[in-house]
Design an enzyme around this catalytic site. Structure first.
Site, PDB file in Angstrom:
ATOM      1  N   ALA A   1       1.083  -0.800  -0.120  1.00 39.69           N
ATOM      2  CA  ALA A   1      -0.101  -0.206  -0.099  1.00 39.69           C
ATOM      3  C   ALA A   1       0.712   1.182   0.234  1.00 39.69           C
ATOM      4  O   ALA A   1       2.169   0.761   0.513  1.00 39.69           O
ATOM      5  CB  ALA A   1      -0.703   0.177   2.061  1.00 39.69           C
TER       6      ALA A   1
ATOM      7  N   GLY B   1       0.786  -4.786   1.035  1.00 37.41           N
ATOM      8  CA  GLY B   1      -0.022  -5.154   0.532  1.00 37.41           C
ATOM      9  C   GLY B   1      -0.097  -5.700  -1.311  1.00 37.41           C
ATOM     10  O   GLY B   1      -0.753  -6.333  -1.818  1.00 37.41           O
TER      11      GLY B   1
ATOM     12  N   GLU C   1      -0.708  -9.093  -0.475  1.00 41.53           N
ATOM     13  CA  GLU C   1      -1.942  -9.331  -0.211  1.00 41.53           C
ATOM     14  C   GLU C   1      -3.126  -9.162  -1.779  1.00 41.53           C
ATOM     15  O   GLU C   1      -3.960 -10.381  -1.765  1.00 41.53           O
ATOM     16  CB  GLU C   1      -2.834  -8.444   0.466  1.00 41.53           C
ATOM     17  CG  GLU C   1      -2.275  -8.626   1.934  1.00 41.53           C
ATOM     18  CD  GLU C   1      -2.390  -7.280   3.129  1.00 41.53           C
ATOM     19  OE1 GLU C   1      -1.735  -6.508   2.967  1.00 41.53           O
ATOM     20  OE2 GLU C   1      -3.076  -7.976   3.682  1.00 41.53           O
TER      21      GLU C   1
HETATM   22  C1  HXC Z   1       5.314   4.640  -1.314  1.00 40.93           C
HETATM   23  C2  HXC Z   1       6.753   3.405  -2.168  1.00 40.93           C
HETATM   24  C3  HXC Z   1       6.740   2.651  -1.384  1.00 40.93           C
HETATM   25  C4  HXC Z   1       5.493   2.406  -1.324  1.00 40.93           C
HETATM   26  C5  HXC Z   1       8.472   2.501  -2.870  1.00 40.93           C
HETATM   27  N1  HXC Z   1       8.207   3.238  -2.690  1.00 40.93           N
HETATM   28  N2  HXC Z   1       7.226   1.376  -2.076  1.00 40.93           N
HETATM   29  N3  HXC Z   1       6.303   4.949  -1.909  1.00 40.93           N
HETATM   30  N4  HXC Z   1       4.592   3.511  -0.708  1.00 40.93           N
HETATM   31  N5  HXC Z   1       4.832   0.706  -0.554  1.00 40.93           N
HETATM   32  C6  HXC Z   1       8.701   4.102  -3.395  1.00 40.93           C
HETATM   33  C7  HXC Z   1      10.548   4.592  -2.530  1.00 40.93           C
HETATM   34  O1  HXC Z   1      10.163   5.313  -2.140  1.00 40.93           O
HETATM   35  C8  HXC Z   1      11.065   5.576  -3.921  1.00 40.93           C
HETATM   36  O2  HXC Z   1      10.373   6.461  -4.133  1.00 40.93           O
HETATM   37  C9  HXC Z   1      10.306   4.808  -4.834  1.00 40.93           C
HETATM   38  O3  HXC Z   1       9.256   3.821  -4.667  1.00 40.93           O
HETATM   39  C10 HXC Z   1      11.597   3.352  -5.477  1.00 40.93           C
HETATM   40  O4  HXC Z   1      11.943   2.795  -3.931  1.00 40.93           O
HETATM   41  P1  HXC Z   1      13.348   2.402  -2.828  1.00 40.93           P
HETATM   42  O5  HXC Z   1      12.707   2.189  -1.429  1.00 40.93           O
HETATM   43  O6  HXC Z   1      14.056   3.430  -3.448  1.00 40.93           O
HETATM   44  O7  HXC Z   1      14.025   1.023  -3.767  1.00 40.93           O
HETATM   45  P2  HXC Z   1      15.170  -0.216  -3.627  1.00 40.93           P
HETATM   46  O8  HXC Z   1      15.724   0.654  -2.705  1.00 40.93           O
HETATM   47  O9  HXC Z   1      14.921  -0.695  -4.206  1.00 40.93           O
HETATM   48  O10 HXC Z   1      13.807  -0.774  -2.126  1.00 40.93           O
HETATM   49  C11 HXC Z   1      12.331  -1.590  -2.910  1.00 40.93           C
HETATM   50  C12 HXC Z   1      12.128  -2.289  -1.751  1.00 40.93           C
HETATM   51  C13 HXC Z   1      11.380  -0.642   0.375  1.00 40.93           C
HETATM   52  C14 HXC Z   1      12.979  -2.919   0.204  1.00 40.93           C
HETATM   53  C15 HXC Z   1      10.911  -2.431  -1.881  1.00 40.93           C
HETATM   54  O11 HXC Z   1      10.784   0.451  -1.178  1.00 40.93           O
HETATM   55  C16 HXC Z   1       9.996  -1.068   0.928  1.00 40.93           C
HETATM   56  O12 HXC Z   1      10.709  -1.335   1.510  1.00 40.93           O
HETATM   57  N6  HXC Z   1       9.749  -0.269   0.570  1.00 40.93           N
HETATM   58  C17 HXC Z   1       8.256  -0.294   1.210  1.00 40.93           C
HETATM   59  C18 HXC Z   1       7.464  -1.970   1.303  1.00 40.93           C
HETATM   60  C19 HXC Z   1       7.012  -2.369   2.336  1.00 40.93           C
HETATM   61  O13 HXC Z   1       6.604  -2.183   3.971  1.00 40.93           O
HETATM   62  N7  HXC Z   1       5.975  -2.597   2.228  1.00 40.93           N
HETATM   63  C20 HXC Z   1       4.222  -2.591   2.998  1.00 40.93           C
HETATM   64  C21 HXC Z   1       3.528  -1.448   2.852  1.00 40.93           C
HETATM   65  S1  HXC Z   1       2.189  -1.297   4.112  1.00 40.93           S
HETATM   66  P3  HXC Z   1      11.089   7.726  -4.135  1.00 40.93           P
HETATM   67  O14 HXC Z   1      10.349   8.925  -4.452  1.00 40.93           O
HETATM   68  O15 HXC Z   1      11.740   8.033  -2.750  1.00 40.93           O
HETATM   69  O16 HXC Z   1      12.411   7.560  -5.717  1.00 40.93           O
HETATM   70  C22 HXC Z   1       0.851  -2.081   3.289  1.00 40.93           C
HETATM   71  C23 HXC Z   1      -0.138  -1.966   4.176  1.00 40.93           C
HETATM   72  C24 HXC Z   1      -1.455  -2.966   3.985  1.00 40.93           C
HETATM   73  O17 HXC Z   1       0.905  -2.530   2.378  1.00 40.93           O
HETATM   74  C25 HXC Z   1      -2.611  -2.483   3.693  1.00 40.93           C
HETATM   75  C26 HXC Z   1      -2.896  -1.848   3.993  1.00 40.93           C
HETATM   76  C27 HXC Z   1      -4.454  -1.029   5.271  1.00 40.93           C
END
Ligand code: HXC
Length: 258
Positions: free
Chosen positions: A64, A109, A112
């Site tokens: 998400a 997400g 999911e």
């Molecule tokens: C918003 C995201 C994002 C996310 C990545 N980006 N994941 N933006 N939401 N979930 C964005 C980053 O901010 C970044 O933007 C660009 O995408 C590239 O990501 P990087 O982090 O620079 O890439 P990398 O170093 O290769 O790392 C990849 C990654 C990391 C390991 C996937 O991005 C990451 O850990 N993402 C979050 C994963 C996560 O925690 N997902 C769960 C979310 S909670 P910029 O602008 O800086 O270039 C969820 C809850 C669901 O899903 C239920 C809700 C009700």
């Protein structure tokens, strides 16, 4: 209809829904969900299999949208979760088979979303996991429930408690993905599987999916009753008549989906 964050490409009976915000690793925000909802509701009637994948070469869906969630309060969080659930349910209840082609990160997400599809195939570079506890929250689009139903309760607890990312091989080992393919062969493989499915009776696929899904939440006797009912329903279909007639005439069946 023009979409900004998704694409729907249809080739005959196979459609590919691409979550396409590669700059944010295809993170699911409200707009993306609304576009997905619209695309699913308006799926052309000739589509018999839907493949879901991610745009760009890094991610299926990285979760998400954390930027959107960072500033919201409890009521909005509940609404956001409910919107995600609505779209996942829509996907799960489509009367056609769905295939997740996990071509990179499928986190939170994203994992999911894959779990709401019927079949999951992954590329060798896929990474799957539910890292939400590391953000101080829990999965909110069905992950606590669908992951446990797919890989078992204890594995689901391990993955959700640790938030660890699995590589594709480990995900396959625990039954979270069916097969692991080289990245450049993933979509072709999913289309090959889809090609096999569209040779079978659409009514039969739809009833099989329905009964497996509904039955999973029932006791065995009730679930088997659902199976019997569906078996009977199919004998009122043209597909059943054509399928059995074609067998006896030693020719491939031509199903109408009625
Ligand atoms: C918003 C995201 C994002 C996310 C990545 N980006 N994941 N933006 N939401 N979930 C964005 C980053 O901010 C970044 O933007 C660009 O995408 C590239 O990501 P990087 O982090 O620079 O890439 P990398 O170093 O290769 O790392 C990849 C990654 C990391 C390991 C996937 O991005 C990451 O850990 N993402 C979050 C994963 C996560 O925690 N997902 C769960 C979310 S909670 P910029 O602008 O800086 O270039 C969820 C809850 C669901 O899903 C239920 C809700 C009700």
């Amino acid at each position: 209809m023009a979409y900004e964050n998704i694409r729907l490409d249809t080739e005959g009976a196979i459609a590919v829904l691409t979550i396409d915000r590669p700059k944010a690793l295809n993170a699911l925000n409200t707009q993306t969900f609304l576009e997905m909802e619209s695309a699913l509701l308006l799926l052309p009637s000739q589509v018999r299999v839907l493949i879901v994948t991610g745009g760009g070469d890094k991610a299926f869906v990285a979760g998400a949208d954390i930027a959107e969630m960072a500033t919201i309060g409890s009521a909005q969080a509940r609404e956001f979760s409910a919107l995600g659930h609505r779209v996942m349910h829509l996907l799960e209840r489509l009367t056609i088979p769905t295939i997740a082609a996990v071509n990179g990160f499928a986190l939170g997400g994203g994992c999911e979303l894959a779990l709401a599809c019927d079949l999951i195939y992954a590329s060798e570079k896929a990474k799957l996991g539910l890292p939400e506890t590391g953000l101080g929250v829990i999965p909110g689009f069905g992950g606590t429930q669908r992951l446990a139903r797919t890989v078992g309760k204890m594995r689901a607890k391990e993955l959700i408690f640790t938030g660890e990312r699995l590589d594709a091989a480990k995900a396959r080992e625990i039954g979270l993905v069916l097969e692991v393919l080289p990245a450049d062969q993933l979509l072709a493989h999913c289309k090959t599987v889809a090609g096999k499915l569209i040779k079978n009776g659409p009514m039969a696929l739809s009833q099989a999916k329905r009964v497996i899904e509904l039955g999973a939440d029932q006791d065995l006797r009730t679930a088997n009753e659902l199976e019997s009912q569906a078996f009977g329903v199919l004998f009122g279909s043209e597909d059943q008549k054509e399928g059995m007639k074609a067998f006896l005439e030693k020719r491939p069946a031509v199903f109408s989906g009625r």
